[in-house]
Design a protein around this motif. Structure first.
Motif, PDB file in Angstrom:
ATOM      1  N   LEU A  17      63.992  50.784  31.843  1.00  0.00           N
ATOM      2  CA  LEU A  17      62.949  51.097  32.825  1.00  0.00           C
ATOM      3  C   LEU A  17      63.196  50.461  34.196  1.00  0.00           C
ATOM      4  O   LEU A  17      63.048  51.140  35.214  1.00  0.00           O
ATOM      5  CB  LEU A  17      61.569  50.727  32.280  1.00  0.00           C
ATOM      6  N   PRO A  18      63.603  49.184  34.277  1.00  0.00           N
ATOM      7  CA  PRO A  18      63.900  48.624  35.602  1.00  0.00           C
ATOM      8  C   PRO A  18      65.059  49.343  36.292  1.00  0.00           C
ATOM      9  O   PRO A  18      65.087  49.453  37.519  1.00  0.00           O
ATOM     10  CB  PRO A  18      64.260  47.160  35.316  1.00  0.00           C
ATOM     11  N   ILE A  19      65.997  49.866  35.518  1.00  0.00           N
ATOM     12  CA  ILE A  19      67.119  50.607  36.096  1.00  0.00           C
ATOM     13  C   ILE A  19      66.610  51.923  36.683  1.00  0.00           C
ATOM     14  O   ILE A  19      67.032  52.332  37.767  1.00  0.00           O
ATOM     15  CB  ILE A  19      68.214  50.835  35.034  1.00  0.00           C
ATOM     16  N   ILE A  20      65.686  52.575  35.997  1.00  0.00           N
ATOM     17  CA  ILE A  20      65.091  53.811  36.509  1.00  0.00           C
ATOM     18  C   ILE A  20      64.341  53.521  37.806  1.00  0.00           C
ATOM     19  O   ILE A  20      64.460  54.262  38.781  1.00  0.00           O
ATOM     20  CB  ILE A  20      64.176  54.459  35.454  1.00  0.00           C
ATOM     21  N   ASP A  21      63.584  52.419  37.824  1.00  0.00           N
ATOM     22  CA  ASP A  21      62.869  52.025  39.048  1.00  0.00           C
ATOM     23  C   ASP A  21      63.845  51.743  40.184  1.00  0.00           C
ATOM     24  O   ASP A  21      63.619  52.147  41.327  1.00  0.00           O
ATOM     25  CB  ASP A  21      62.002  50.791  38.803  1.00  0.00           C
ATOM     26  N   GLU A  22      64.920  51.050  39.877  1.00  0.00           N
ATOM     27  CA  GLU A  22      65.935  50.734  40.889  1.00  0.00           C
ATOM     28  C   GLU A  22      66.585  52.014  41.419  1.00  0.00           C
ATOM     29  O   GLU A  22      66.808  52.155  42.622  1.00  0.00           O
ATOM     30  CB  GLU A  22      66.993  49.801  40.290  1.00  0.00           C
ATOM     31  N   LEU A  23      66.882  52.922  40.536  1.00  0.00           N
ATOM     32  CA  LEU A  23      67.482  54.192  40.932  1.00  0.00           C
ATOM     33  C   LEU A  23      66.532  54.982  41.837  1.00  0.00           C
ATOM     34  O   LEU A  23      66.952  55.548  42.853  1.00  0.00           O
ATOM     35  CB  LEU A  23      67.844  55.002  39.686  1.00  0.00           C
ATOM     36  N   ALA A  24      65.251  55.004  41.490  1.00  0.00           N
ATOM     37  CA  ALA A  24      64.261  55.700  42.327  1.00  0.00           C
ATOM     38  C   ALA A  24      64.166  55.047  43.703  1.00  0.00           C
ATOM     39  O   ALA A  24      64.094  55.744  44.726  1.00  0.00           O
ATOM     40  CB  ALA A  24      62.902  55.698  41.637  1.00  0.00           C
ATOM     41  N   GLY A  25      64.182  53.708  43.739  1.00  0.00           N
ATOM     42  CA  GLY A  25      64.137  53.001  45.014  1.00  0.00           C
ATOM     43  C   GLY A  25      65.365  53.278  45.863  1.00  0.00           C
ATOM     44  O   GLY A  25      65.260  53.475  47.084  1.00  0.00           O
TER      45      GLY A  25
END
Length: 115
Positions: free
Chosen positions: A97-105
């Motif tokens: 999930l943090p990787i998905i958030d980072e990718l979105a950012g």
């Protein structure tokens, strides 16, 4: 090749990144993971919350996520009716999930203006 040589060559690192991207690719993977981040869901609830009109793509996505140990599948037998299947994120699923958030950012920060 052992893991030390594989990592030092850079090839193994690329291969690992490729495999991660392959597992996370797919039209519905992120939608399912984000929905399950809110808590366990039954199949029909996931279909509604992700906006999937057909079961086949959802079933394929869930199968892949269960196979890669990102999602856990539990069958609940309800007397006399069809079994209900509940899905929840595993520790591995939560860890992405943090990787998905980072990718979105990253995407928002580097998005090109429309012409």
């Amino acid at each position: 090749m052992d893991s030390t040589k594989r990592e030092s060559s850079g090839h193994g690192h690329f291969q690992d990144a490729y495999e991660a991207a392959r597992v996370l690719s797919g039209k519905w993977v992120f939608a399912v993971l984000v929905q399950l981040a809110e808590g366990p869901r039954y199949h029909n609830d996931l279909a509604r919350s992700t906006g999937m009109a057909e079961n086949k793509p959802l079933d394929r996505t869930l199968h892949r996520l269960v196979h890669t140990r990102m999602v856990d599948r539990t069958v609940h037998n309800v007397g006399g009716s069809a079994p209900r299947v509940r899905y929840r994120l595993t520790q591995r699923g939560y860890s992405v999930l943090p990787i998905i958030d980072e990718l979105a950012g990253w995407w928002r920060a580097t998005e090109m203006p429309e012409h």
